[in-house]
Design a protein around this motif. Structure first.
Motif, short mmCIF file in Angstrom:
data_model
loop_
_atom_site.label_atom_id
_atom_site.label_comp_id
_atom_site.label_asym_id
_atom_site.label_seq_id
_atom_site.Cartn_x
_atom_site.Cartn_y
_atom_site.Cartn_z
N CYS A 1 0.82 -1.23 0.00
CA CYS A 1 0.00 0.00 0.00
C CYS A 1 0.85 1.28 0.00
O CYS A 1 0.32 2.36 -0.20
CB CYS A 1 -0.91 -0.01 1.22
SG CYS A 1 0.00 0.20 2.77
N LYS A 2 2.12 1.16 0.27
CA LYS A 2 3.09 2.29 0.25
C LYS A 2 2.94 3.26 1.42
O LYS A 2 3.56 4.31 1.44
CB LYS A 2 3.01 3.07 -1.07
CG LYS A 2 3.20 2.21 -2.31
CD LYS A 2 3.18 3.07 -3.58
CE LYS A 2 3.32 2.26 -4.83
NZ LYS A 2 2.25 1.30 -5.07
N CYS B 1 4.08 3.08 4.27
CA CYS B 1 5.34 3.17 5.01
C CYS B 1 6.35 4.05 4.27
O CYS B 1 7.44 4.30 4.77
CB CYS B 1 5.92 1.78 5.21
SG CYS B 1 6.15 0.88 3.67
N CYS C 1 6.07 -4.22 0.34
CA CYS C 1 6.29 -4.84 1.66
C CYS C 1 7.67 -5.50 1.69
O CYS C 1 8.32 -5.56 2.73
CB CYS C 1 5.21 -5.88 1.94
SG CYS C 1 3.55 -5.18 2.08
N CYS D 1 4.64 0.74 9.42
CA CYS D 1 3.63 -0.06 8.71
C CYS D 1 2.32 0.06 9.50
O CYS D 1 1.96 -0.83 10.27
CB CYS D 1 4.07 -1.52 8.59
SG CYS D 1 2.82 -2.56 7.82
S1 SF4 Z 1 4.95 -2.71 4.74
FE1 SF4 Z 1 2.96 -2.09 5.50
S2 SF4 Z 1 2.79 0.07 4.99
FE2 SF4 Z 1 4.49 -0.76 3.78
S3 SF4 Z 1 3.61 -1.35 1.85
FE3 SF4 Z 1 3.49 -3.16 3.13
S4 SF4 Z 1 1.49 -3.07 4.13
FE4 SF4 Z 1 1.89 -1.07 3.28
#
Ligand code: SF4
Length: 187
Positions: free
Chosen positions: A126-127, A129, A134, A151
């Motif tokens: 989902c970006k 972070c 991920c 996250c």
């Molecule tokens: S680590 Fe968490 S915040 Fe990052 S892209 Fe994956 S789900 Fe989204």
């Protein structure tokens, strides 16, 4: 005999699976002397020498030996916990008794890889972070270049099970989880 006795001191809901139990047992004496020998002989274990923990996978159960207590997760009932503790007691004592014939292994044989971590993240890319995937997050997390709190989706109820397993996995290899996110605070 290194592990002479054990006693279940706490039985809590398992955060990874609310229908199961997390069981904590205190053990007599300090059993860490057996860890390098167990690490040398067991296939499915993760030894963290600096943290003095050894985690053994037995099916879906995770058994973590600390210097003076044992944590069991995903346990059906106290009877199963007792049976597993007896199994561990015999394993520790037999291994320690045979230590003269075993070359101790102090390495972290089963090193964590980003792919191990990705399985325990939401996996949505989902970006939020700030990273594209991920996988990239997992890579940086293992190198201590990003905090787990970045996250944010991981902290939703939807990912309670993954979050709990991720925290347990990271803790067992000595990666610190900020105190405000430690699930055991709720115990
Ligand atoms: S680590 Fe968490 S915040 Fe990052 S892209 Fe994956 S789900 Fe989204």
């Amino acid at each position: 005999m290194l592990l002479q006795s054990y006693k279940i001191t706490r039985t809590l809901p398992c955060l990874a699976d609310p229908e199961k139990l997390r069981v904590i047992a205190e053990v007599s004496g300090e059993v860490y002397e057996a860890f390098p020998y167990l690490n040398a002989t067991l296939k499915d274990c993760l030894f963290n020498h600096p943290a003095l923990t050894l985690t053994i996978k037995k099916g879906e159960k995770l058994i973590t030996l600390h210097a003076n207590h044992i944590t069991l997760t995903k346990i059906d009932d106290e009877q199963e916990a007792e049976a597993l503790l007896k199994w561990i007691q015999d394993l520790v004592n037999e291994t320690y008794q045979n230590r003269d014939k075993i070359q101790p292994d102090y390495t972290m044989r089963q090193e964590l890889k980003p792919t191990d971590i990705v399985k325990l993240l939401p996996g949505t890319n989902c970006k939020r972070c700030g990273l594209l995937t991920c996988q990239a997050f997992a890579f940086k997390l293992l190198r201590d270049q990003i905090g787990i709190e970045k996250c944010s989706p991981l902290f939703s109820d939807e990912f309670t099970e993954k979050r709990t397993l991720l925290f347990e996995t990271l803790r067992n290899v000595g990666i610190k989880i900020p105190a405000e996110f430690v699930e055991s605070k709720k115990e």
